[in-house]
Design a protein around this motif. Sequence first.
Motif, PDB file in Angstrom:
ATOM      1  N   LYS A  43      -5.823 -38.823 -26.582  1.00 27.56           N
ATOM      2  CA  LYS A  43      -5.601 -40.271 -26.582  1.00 27.56           C
ATOM      3  C   LYS A  43      -6.722 -40.983 -25.830  1.00 27.56           C
ATOM      4  O   LYS A  43      -7.234 -42.020 -26.289  1.00 27.56           O
ATOM      5  CB  LYS A  43      -4.245 -40.588 -25.954  1.00 27.56           C
ATOM      6  N   GLU A  48      -5.594 -41.276 -32.345  1.00 27.35           N
ATOM      7  CA  GLU A  48      -4.235 -41.748 -32.546  1.00 27.35           C
ATOM      8  C   GLU A  48      -3.328 -40.535 -32.705  1.00 27.35           C
ATOM      9  O   GLU A  48      -3.673 -39.573 -33.399  1.00 27.35           O
ATOM     10  CB  GLU A  48      -4.136 -42.617 -33.803  1.00 27.35           C
ATOM     11  N   SER A  59       4.607 -36.473 -26.059  1.00 26.76           N
ATOM     12  CA  SER A  59       3.648 -37.494 -26.500  1.00 26.76           C
ATOM     13  C   SER A  59       4.198 -38.917 -26.407  1.00 26.76           C
ATOM     14  O   SER A  59       3.553 -39.858 -26.866  1.00 26.76           O
ATOM     15  CB  SER A  59       3.228 -37.217 -27.949  1.00 26.76           C
ATOM     16  N   CYS A  62       2.144 -42.200 -25.757  1.00 23.63           N
ATOM     17  CA  CYS A  62       1.055 -42.689 -26.608  1.00 23.63           C
ATOM     18  C   CYS A  62       1.328 -42.551 -28.096  1.00 23.63           C
ATOM     19  O   CYS A  62       0.507 -42.978 -28.907  1.00 23.63           O
ATOM     20  CB  CYS A  62      -0.254 -41.961 -26.263  1.00 23.63           C
ATOM     21  N   ASN A  63       2.466 -41.959 -28.483  1.00 23.71           N
ATOM     22  CA  ASN A  63       2.643 -41.671 -29.909  1.00 23.71           C
ATOM     23  C   ASN A  63       3.022 -42.906 -30.725  1.00 23.71           C
ATOM     24  O   ASN A  63       3.655 -43.846 -30.238  1.00 23.71           O
ATOM     25  CB  ASN A  63       3.632 -40.534 -30.146  1.00 23.71           C
TER      26      ASN A  63
END
Length: 377
Positions: A43, A48, A59, A62-63
Amino acid sequence: MGILEDVFRKAKNIENQFLHKRLLFIGSESYDSATICLIEGLKKIGFEILVYQKENINSWFCNEIIHDLRDIEHRVDFILSNLHWGTRWSLYNHFNHEVPYILVDGDDRIHTNNTSDWKIKYVQNCKNYTLDPPEEIKNMNLSPYRWMESMGDYQPDKIFMSQKFKINTDCIYLPFGIHDQYLQYNQGLKSDERMYDIVNIPGTVHYYRGKITTLLENCKTQYKIFNSRIFGNHDIYNTAILDQCNRDKNIHSWHRWNMNKNYFEKLNHSKILISPPVDKYNAPGWESKRPYEALATGCLLIFHKQPDFDNSEYPLQELCDMCECEHENYHQLLDRCDFLLQNPEILEQKRKECYDNAMKYFTSDAIARYFLWKLKK
């Protein structure tokens, strides 16, 4: 030039060799240290992280949740999965294997199996947990129990393994690495500002950790030693996942995202931290969170590891020439501690060297670039 520096130079800007800078993560439902560090790093360098239908414990920070897998292989550079429980292997039936399938095996080795490869661990987990539960269970954000899906004909193109032994020749070593959150607790103390000369935090007493505990208990020395478990709750919370931590009944292990304030206080006041293997020779391995937590807070790390443990592709022992002792050579270990503590200028020089190199080679972005470089090799 050492291996770490060679990889660092070769992997510089490696992310620019990936067309989409995007991956699909089909992950385990269980906390996994190696995977978390890797995803943090990916990230940070611009990738992405896509997940299907719901967030993942490894995750969540940031997922991006997607609900349609059509044409996904034309929009990602690779598909990443990891072991333990809850991985949706059936989702691979939607794909044509047009992009690489990458597996992270961050699981412990098995005491009764010298090979302990990912297939053997998968079979064991199928015996330990519920196999192929109803879809409604698999779709829950917080599961009432641990479960496994049948793997079918899934076959990874590359396997990254944290507890890698020399016998695991088809695997690439992947360290747990320094998680981003560890760095928040570094107080920036020099050696002469730290209270404890030698620190050993055994956790649950196992074979090797127990040996260090006994060694230091019987050590007649003028040095200030901390040689004990640290008890107490995880009292540094991430408010973004407080609900998951409170409602998870230690199924997913969301609580492992929280930190113990007293533990990090001890690390910040440690000059030398000793880190032996965890338990028996074969299992669970050498890799654990503690060396990286110690490095993040600026301790000088001194360790010994099993000769079969294979981190030769990315050797922690290159941080400085004082870090590694011979396996179970406890005289050497104590002599090295004594030499450093008798020579405080050398101690501070080596502590700083160890910290600076850890920040260069073992933070999440460095681990991510090492990982990507291995994908391209």
